[in-house]
Design an enzyme around this catalytic site. Structure first.
Site, mmCIF file in Angstrom:
data_model
loop_
_atom_site.group_PDB
_atom_site.id
_atom_site.type_symbol
_atom_site.label_atom_id
_atom_site.label_comp_id
_atom_site.label_asym_id
_atom_site.label_seq_id
_atom_site.Cartn_x
_atom_site.Cartn_y
_atom_site.Cartn_z
ATOM 1 N N CYS A 31 -33.761 -1.523 20.054
ATOM 2 C CA CYS A 31 -34.331 -1.155 18.768
ATOM 3 C C CYS A 31 -33.810 0.194 18.270
ATOM 4 O O CYS A 31 -33.278 0.822 19.405
ATOM 5 C CB CYS A 31 -36.030 -1.293 18.651
ATOM 6 S SG CYS A 31 -36.701 -2.803 19.257
ATOM 7 N N ARG A 89 -28.655 -1.174 15.905
ATOM 8 C CA ARG A 89 -29.424 -1.500 17.162
ATOM 9 C C ARG A 89 -30.519 -2.654 17.219
ATOM 10 O O ARG A 89 -30.954 -3.161 17.922
ATOM 11 C CB ARG A 89 -30.035 -0.333 17.575
ATOM 12 C CG ARG A 89 -29.109 1.065 17.892
ATOM 13 C CD ARG A 89 -29.909 2.158 18.425
ATOM 14 N NE ARG A 89 -30.622 1.954 19.475
ATOM 15 C CZ ARG A 89 -30.192 2.106 20.667
ATOM 16 N NH1 ARG A 89 -28.904 2.871 20.688
ATOM 17 N NH2 ARG A 89 -30.716 2.210 21.843
ATOM 18 N N TRP A 121 -35.381 -5.017 16.900
ATOM 19 C CA TRP A 121 -35.082 -6.350 17.353
ATOM 20 C C TRP A 121 -35.998 -6.866 18.250
ATOM 21 O O TRP A 121 -36.395 -6.403 19.077
ATOM 22 C CB TRP A 121 -33.642 -5.916 18.575
ATOM 23 C CG TRP A 121 -32.902 -7.183 18.587
ATOM 24 C CD1 TRP A 121 -31.808 -7.564 17.776
ATOM 25 C CD2 TRP A 121 -32.989 -8.032 19.775
ATOM 26 N NE1 TRP A 121 -31.257 -8.770 18.525
ATOM 27 C CE2 TRP A 121 -32.007 -8.893 19.467
ATOM 28 C CE3 TRP A 121 -33.869 -8.138 20.799
ATOM 29 C CZ2 TRP A 121 -31.991 -10.096 20.298
ATOM 30 C CZ3 TRP A 121 -33.826 -9.088 21.630
ATOM 31 C CH2 TRP A 121 -32.971 -10.082 21.439
ATOM 32 N N ASN A 174 -38.885 1.572 22.146
ATOM 33 C CA ASN A 174 -37.830 0.742 22.291
ATOM 34 C C ASN A 174 -37.670 0.398 23.817
ATOM 35 O O ASN A 174 -37.943 1.136 24.472
ATOM 36 C CB ASN A 174 -36.285 1.522 22.096
ATOM 37 C CG ASN A 174 -35.286 0.727 22.464
ATOM 38 O OD1 ASN A 174 -35.234 -0.492 22.442
ATOM 39 N ND2 ASN A 174 -34.133 1.601 22.649
ATOM 40 N N GLY A 175 -37.966 -0.963 24.037
ATOM 41 C CA GLY A 175 -38.126 -1.469 25.430
ATOM 42 C C GLY A 175 -38.999 -2.369 25.578
ATOM 43 O O GLY A 175 -39.243 -3.300 24.600
ATOM 44 N N GLU A 202 -12.719 -13.865 24.654
ATOM 45 C CA GLU A 202 -13.005 -13.011 23.727
ATOM 46 C C GLU A 202 -12.993 -13.288 22.357
ATOM 47 O O GLU A 202 -14.048 -12.848 21.375
ATOM 48 C CB GLU A 202 -12.200 -11.569 23.997
ATOM 49 C CG GLU A 202 -12.404 -10.341 23.175
ATOM 50 C CD GLU A 202 -13.975 -10.155 23.189
ATOM 51 O OE1 GLU A 202 -14.251 -9.099 22.039
ATOM 52 O OE2 GLU A 202 -14.655 -10.392 23.878
ATOM 53 N N LYS A 249 -15.799 -13.193 19.399
ATOM 54 C CA LYS A 249 -15.879 -12.542 18.339
ATOM 55 C C LYS A 249 -16.243 -13.493 17.028
ATOM 56 O O LYS A 249 -16.878 -13.205 16.095
ATOM 57 C CB LYS A 249 -14.333 -11.902 17.894
ATOM 58 C CG LYS A 249 -14.001 -10.717 18.858
ATOM 59 C CD LYS A 249 -15.117 -9.714 18.135
ATOM 60 C CE LYS A 249 -16.185 -9.234 18.886
ATOM 61 N NZ LYS A 249 -16.285 -8.933 20.430
ATOM 62 N N GLU A 304 -19.895 -14.453 16.850
ATOM 63 C CA GLU A 304 -20.757 -13.563 16.628
ATOM 64 C C GLU A 304 -20.873 -13.183 15.105
ATOM 65 O O GLU A 304 -22.053 -13.020 14.910
ATOM 66 C CB GLU A 304 -20.318 -11.955 17.247
ATOM 67 C CG GLU A 304 -20.634 -11.948 18.582
ATOM 68 C CD GLU A 304 -20.039 -10.562 19.096
ATOM 69 O OE1 GLU A 304 -21.156 -9.653 19.139
ATOM 70 O OE2 GLU A 304 -19.128 -10.133 19.608
ATOM 71 N N HIS A 332 -10.626 -31.844 31.492
ATOM 72 C CA HIS A 332 -11.717 -31.972 32.287
ATOM 73 C C HIS A 332 -13.291 -32.048 31.682
ATOM 74 O O HIS A 332 -14.099 -32.152 32.396
ATOM 75 C CB HIS A 332 -11.797 -30.851 33.632
ATOM 76 C CG HIS A 332 -10.493 -30.882 34.216
ATOM 77 N ND1 HIS A 332 -9.893 -31.639 35.342
ATOM 78 C CD2 HIS A 332 -9.640 -29.939 33.963
ATOM 79 C CE1 HIS A 332 -8.966 -31.255 35.423
ATOM 80 N NE2 HIS A 332 -8.610 -30.068 34.862
ATOM 81 N N LYS A 371 -26.484 -3.810 18.786
ATOM 82 C CA LYS A 371 -25.410 -3.329 19.320
ATOM 83 C C LYS A 371 -25.554 -3.113 20.791
ATOM 84 O O LYS A 371 -24.540 -3.259 21.642
ATOM 85 C CB LYS A 371 -24.854 -2.084 18.653
ATOM 86 C CG LYS A 371 -23.792 -1.419 19.155
ATOM 87 C CD LYS A 371 -22.560 -2.144 18.976
ATOM 88 C CE LYS A 371 -21.044 -1.355 19.320
ATOM 89 N NZ LYS A 371 -20.077 -2.411 19.263
HETATM 90 C C1 AGP Z 1 -19.742 -7.774 21.964
HETATM 91 O O1 AGP Z 1 -19.332 -8.045 20.555
HETATM 92 C C2 AGP Z 1 -21.323 -7.830 21.724
HETATM 93 N N1 AGP Z 1 -21.743 -6.734 21.086
HETATM 94 C C3 AGP Z 1 -21.844 -7.756 23.271
HETATM 95 O O2 AGP Z 1 -21.251 -8.780 23.868
HETATM 96 C C4 AGP Z 1 -21.358 -6.365 23.981
HETATM 97 O O3 AGP Z 1 -20.264 -6.524 24.598
HETATM 98 C C5 AGP Z 1 -22.291 -6.528 25.238
HETATM 99 O O4 AGP Z 1 -23.696 -6.513 24.868
HETATM 100 C C6 AGP Z 1 -22.001 -5.487 26.324
HETATM 101 O O5 AGP Z 1 -22.168 -4.135 25.535
HETATM 102 P P1 AGP Z 1 -21.621 -2.787 26.338
HETATM 103 O O6 AGP Z 1 -20.209 -2.823 26.411
HETATM 104 O O7 AGP Z 1 -22.255 -1.780 25.095
HETATM 105 O O8 AGP Z 1 -22.450 -2.643 27.609
#
Ligand code: AGP
Length: 613
Positions: free
Chosen positions: A2, A27, A79, A105-106, A486, A490, A493, A509, A608
């Protein structure tokens, strides 16, 4: 997870709180709220959805002057972890009497037992959240001293928190504290701001204080007093922020993601600048804080991370093994922390994290420290918890990354690990000549990436042909296998297409059973070792009617034959090719998500930096 903001000072608080929330919206963005102190009481407004709906609600419900007069308040963008994103579950939460407000936050792990105890004492809860329990606990301990009440309450809490608390009876202060979730305090002239990260502070002041775990602070308009939870005074340095407010803006791009993709040549140049030594054919990474002699005793490199950072680690694994001939492993941080790993003094543990706040990676760092490994961080956010806890490491210098979908952090992480592998390699099997050659290749990365970015419009045309599919596969071999993972992440996401990344040989497989007429396969068939095998795997997919989008090396006519569509990347060192190829896939995902009208910068259900387990 958050985002929290607190403001106390000479200016009207509501506009500052709302613009602070907007800066922190990446966030968490499923509900929001704010509370201000007014006439011996606390006024709270909350709303499900984005910060914009909170703003509109406050504007429509609040008398105009409240916006211009209130001088202290706290706010939150959520969040959800406990209870769906509704108005009642949004923060701030009040205590039983409504005189104390809290944003958090937590996660309060023992909230159920605390709640039951408080209900036994007659407390009534209005939400399903863990957080409301803490506001009631503070109220329960309140004896005309908010600081004391917060300390007493936090001593009973298990879990993580970054909090800001206000009381109608003590209007001149905000109490803030942290354990596990980040808190930054911006020290201004006659005003002080509390926030989850510096992007909500930069437009007010560049002077900031980072709280450490179990720090608690009394914040007033004219200063900050910091103690630990046992109320012993502690001193924290005032740091200067290294970026400006503009860096946290979109700069004319429609989305932060597109801006950050286009910033990569400059970000990569910043990540590389001053770190290549062409006389020694090596790299200069003073942040590693070790001598060549110490480095020669390193027997294994273990990379820790989550999500995109984990994928960067997988590219690093190939780089350390192939370039430095050193044993390398990559660990999913959440698994590492609970697996009781075999780690020791001759292990170099690299914690990869853009935000430097990811809870699982932070905990894995603490585990590796416990085991006496040589631990360093690879972070982008300066002053972040992982950076401070590892005490040594390398900053990416990629600039703020606001879009939830990580792009420039990934490519800069890979570039830095190539430089680390060069340094370790020169200490082992790499000749001066080899070193200089590789250093030149690394130095050329920004230019290579610019060539891919220049194809953005052409990639957008290709993307249109794949935007209607609900499933997709990304395949690659060798160095391109992590890039395939990766690329799939992307696309998942930001477009919500169910994309899976596989090693090209793995399809037969099992996953190949999912292929049917028109199933999109994004095949990374760069002209690097393993290309012929990849082309063979492409044939297997074509035989099942799949539609092939190939990422190939510029001018590779042979490979182009195998594809329905192609994206070309410049020829370069096979390991270096992972970077421009990743950028091609970032643009592909961006343009597919654009074509599908997706909410690119704030994809659903994501945040994020993941500061909870
Ligand atoms: C990637 O696009 C995502 N936002 C997520 O997988 C991110 O890479 C992951 O949460 C790790 O974040 P960090 O690099 O800030 O630790």
């Amino acid at each position: 997870m958050c985002g929290i903001v607190g403001y106390i000072g000479k200016s009207p608080a509501p506009p500052i709180l709302i613009s602070g929330l907007r800066r922190l919206e990446y966030r968490g963005y499923d509900s929001a709220g704010l509370a201000i102190i007014e006439n011996d009481g606390i006024v709270v407004t909350k709303s499900p959805g984005k910060v914009a709906s909170l703003h509109d609600k406050a504007r429509s419900e609040w008398p105009e002057e409240r916006f211009d007069t209130a001088s202290a308040g706290i706010a939150h963008t959520r969040w959800a972890t406990h209870g769906p994103p509704t108005e009642s579950n949004a923060h701030p939460h009040l205590d039983e009497n409504g005189g104390i407000a809290l944003v958090h936050n937590g996660i309060i792990e023992n909230y159920r037992s605390l709640r039951a105890r408080l209900e036994g004492k007659g407390h009534h809860f209005l939400s399903e959240t863990d957080t409301e329990v803490l506001s009631h606990l503070i109220g329960e301990n309140y004896k005309e001293n908010l600081f004391q009440a917060v300390c007493d309450a936090l001593h009973q809490v298990e879990g993580t928190f970054g909090i800001a608390v206000i009381s109608a009876k003590e209007p001149g202060k905000i109490i803030t504290a942290r354990r596990g979730s980040p808190i930054v305090i911006g020290v201004g002239d006659g005003e002080t701001i509390v926030a989850s990260d510096a992007s909500a502070i930069i437009s007010h002041t560049r002077q900031v204080i980072y709280l450490e775990d179990n720090d608690i602070a009394i914040v007033t308009a004219n200063g900050v007093e910091i103690r630990d939870l046992d109320q012993v005074p502690v001193t924290r340095d005032v740091a200067e922020l290294g970026f400006d407010a503009e860096a946290a803006e979109k700069g004319g791009y429609e989305h932060f993601m597109l801006k950050e993709i286009h910033e990569q040549p400059e970000a990569l140049a910043n990540a590389i600048r001053g770190r290549l030594d062409f006389n020694l054919g090596s790299s200069v990474l003073s942040g590693m804080g070790t001598s060549a002699r110490d480095l020669s005793e390193i027997q294994r490199v273990v990379m820790l991370g989550c999500g995109t950072s984990l994928h960067a680690g997988l590219v690093g694994e190939y780089a350390f093994e192939d370039l430095a001939n050193i044993h390398a492993e990559v660990e999913q941080a959440a698994e590492f922390r609970y697996r009781n790993p075999i780690i020791g003094r001759s292990d170099l543990v690299v914690a990869i994290s853009q935000s430097g706040e990811t809870a699982d990676t932070l905990a894995a760092v603490r585990e590796a420290n416990q085991k006496g490994a040589f631990v360093m961080g690879l972070c982008n956010v300066v002053g972040s918890t992982i950076a401070r806890e590892t005490g040594r490491g390398i900053y990416l210098h990629a600039g703020p990354e606001i879009s939830v979908a990580s792009t420039k952090a990934f490519t800069c992480q890979v570039a830095v690990m190539l430089m680390m592998a060069l340094k370790l390699g020169r200490g082992r099997r790499f000749s001066l000549e080899d070193g200089i050659k590789l250093a030149r290749e690394i130095e050329s990365i920004p230019e290579l990436v610019q060539k891919v970015i220049d194809q953005s419009d052409a990639i957008a045309e290709v993307a249109k042909r794949y935007a209607q599919n609900e499933h997709a596969f990304f395949i690659g071999r060798g160095y391109m296998y992590p890039v395939a993972l990766e690329g799939a992440l992307k696309l998942k996401e930001i477009s919500y297409i169910h994309a899976e990344g596989y090693h090209a040989a793995e399809l037969k497989h099992g996953p190949i059973a999912l292929l049917e007429e028109g199933t999109p396969i994004v095949a990374l068939a760069n002209d690097i070792p393993g290309k012929d095998k990849t082309l063979g795997n492409i044939e297997e997919c074509r035989a099942r009617g799949a539609r092939i989008l190939g990422v190939i090396t510029e001018g590779d006519k042979e490979a182009a034959e195998f594809m329905d569509d192609v994206i070309e990347v410049p020829a370069c060192h096979p390991l270096v090719a992972t970077v421009p190829t990743a950028v091609a896939l970032q643009l592909l995902s961006y343009h597919i998500a654009q074509a599908r009208g997706c909410e690119i910068d704030q994809p659903r259900n994501l945040a994020k930096s993941v500061t909870v387990e």
